[in-house]
Design a protein around this motif. Structure first.
Motif, PDB file in Angstrom:
ATOM      1  N   ALA A  13      22.300  27.846  32.435  1.00 21.24           N
ATOM      2  CA  ALA A  13      22.313  26.495  32.091  1.00 21.24           C
ATOM      3  C   ALA A  13      21.942  26.413  30.565  1.00 21.24           C
ATOM      4  N   LYS A  14      20.872  26.855  30.121  1.00 16.62           N
ATOM      5  CA  LYS A  14      20.405  27.023  28.784  1.00 16.62           C
ATOM      6  C   LYS A  14      21.365  27.844  27.655  1.00 16.62           C
ATOM      7  N   GLU A  15      21.875  28.597  28.184  1.00 17.58           N
ATOM      8  CA  GLU A  15      23.071  29.541  27.430  1.00 17.58           C
ATOM      9  C   GLU A  15      24.268  28.640  27.405  1.00 17.58           C
ATOM     10  N   ARG A  16      24.867  27.911  28.220  1.00 21.06           N
ATOM     11  CA  ARG A  16      25.738  26.930  28.081  1.00 21.06           C
ATOM     12  C   ARG A  16      25.390  25.914  27.037  1.00 21.06           C
ATOM     13  N   LEU A  17      24.468  25.303  27.189  1.00 23.43           N
ATOM     14  CA  LEU A  17      24.017  24.274  26.168  1.00 23.43           C
ATOM     15  C   LEU A  17      23.950  24.966  24.994  1.00 23.43           C
ATOM     16  N   PHE A  18      23.615  26.024  24.650  1.00 26.80           N
ATOM     17  CA  PHE A  18      23.367  26.748  23.259  1.00 26.80           C
ATOM     18  C   PHE A  18      24.973  26.946  22.886  1.00 26.80           C
ATOM     19  N   ARG A  19      25.683  27.484  23.722  1.00 27.87           N
ATOM     20  CA  ARG A  19      27.034  27.467  23.574  1.00 27.87           C
ATOM     21  C   ARG A  19      27.974  26.376  23.137  1.00 27.87           C
TER      22      ARG A  19
END
Length: 245
Positions: A13-19
């Motif tokens: 989920a954090k990676e998606r937000l960063f993306r």
């Protein structure tokens, strides 16, 4: 390996937000450039985008193990086409993440001898292969659902068949296309997870095509595609029923 899989799943989920933030910066940077923003502002946006990209690479460390585990599970799917597509997609994702890890090591200075351009091209090739296979899987799912839907309307199909025989060749083709289009819209409307997956994969497809020089667009369009697919990915995390099973 199971520890790495659990870690990667928690950071998804954090990676998606960063993306989403990274591609929003790409879109904003291109918009600002077109509107004549100062060089300092553009440099700040590009620097923020680079930091977000590096942060994403850190969050994806170990994701290859998760992709390999998913490939092992996909081998047991009963449908041969789905088994091939899903397994191949996960294997390509595993290679993409591995190349991405090498890039992270090069960008952080841990392995300064890394040829970043070469490894970047490799990672985008694996990413492109995974997306092509994903879209092939989506097309297969759509075909199965359309055949199933058409099979449930045999009476209506017989009526359409009589009408097709009565018309000339061009009218036959036009009517067939109309029927197939209505059937496609009906299938996608009744299957939101499949519709979201098709849109997400299509948007993502333009990213490696642009980076590999196969279909050049512009940074703003790439940013818009990446932002759209990231938002759709976040939706599938927030609402698991929207994720294509």
């Amino acid at each position: 390996m199971e520890t790495w899989v659990r870690f990667s799943a928690q950071s998804q989920a954090k990676e998606r937000l960063f993306r989403a933030a990274q591609y929003a910066c790409a879109l904003a940077g291109d918009t600002l450039r077109r509107n004549g923003a100062s060089a300092g502002v553009l440099a700040s946006v590009r620097q923020l985008e680079a930091h977000l990209s590096l942060g994403r690479k850190l969050l994806r460390l170990g994701s290859s193990a998760e992709a390999l585990e998913a490939a092992k599970r996909a081998i047991h799917l009963s449908d041969m086409v789905l088994r091939f597509c899903v397994t191949l997609s996960h294997l390509n994702r595993a290679m993409y993440f591995a190349c991405d890890n090498v890039l992270w090591a090069g960008k952080t200075g841990l392995v300064p001898s890394v040829d970043q351009e070469k490894w970047s091209q490799r990672s985008f090739r694996y990413y492109l292969f995974a997306l092509v296979v994903n879209l092939s899987r989506d097309a297969y799912e759509i075909r199965i659902l359309m055949e199933r839907e058409a099979g449930g309307k045999r009476a209506k199909g017989s009526e359409n068949g009589r009408q097709l025989r009565a018309d000339n060749g061009l009218q036959q083709l036009g009517l067939r296309l109309q029927i197939q289009l209505r059937l496609l819209i009906h299938v996608l409307r009744n299957n939101p997870p499949l519709l979201l997956d098709v849109v997400k994969n299509t948007c993502d497809l333009f990213i490696p095509l642009d980076k590999l020089g196969l279909y050049k667009t512009n940074p703003g369009f790439v940013g818009l595609c990446g932002l759209t697919s990231s938002i759709l990915s976040i939706l599938t995390i927030l609402h698991p029923w929207l994720k294509l099973k």
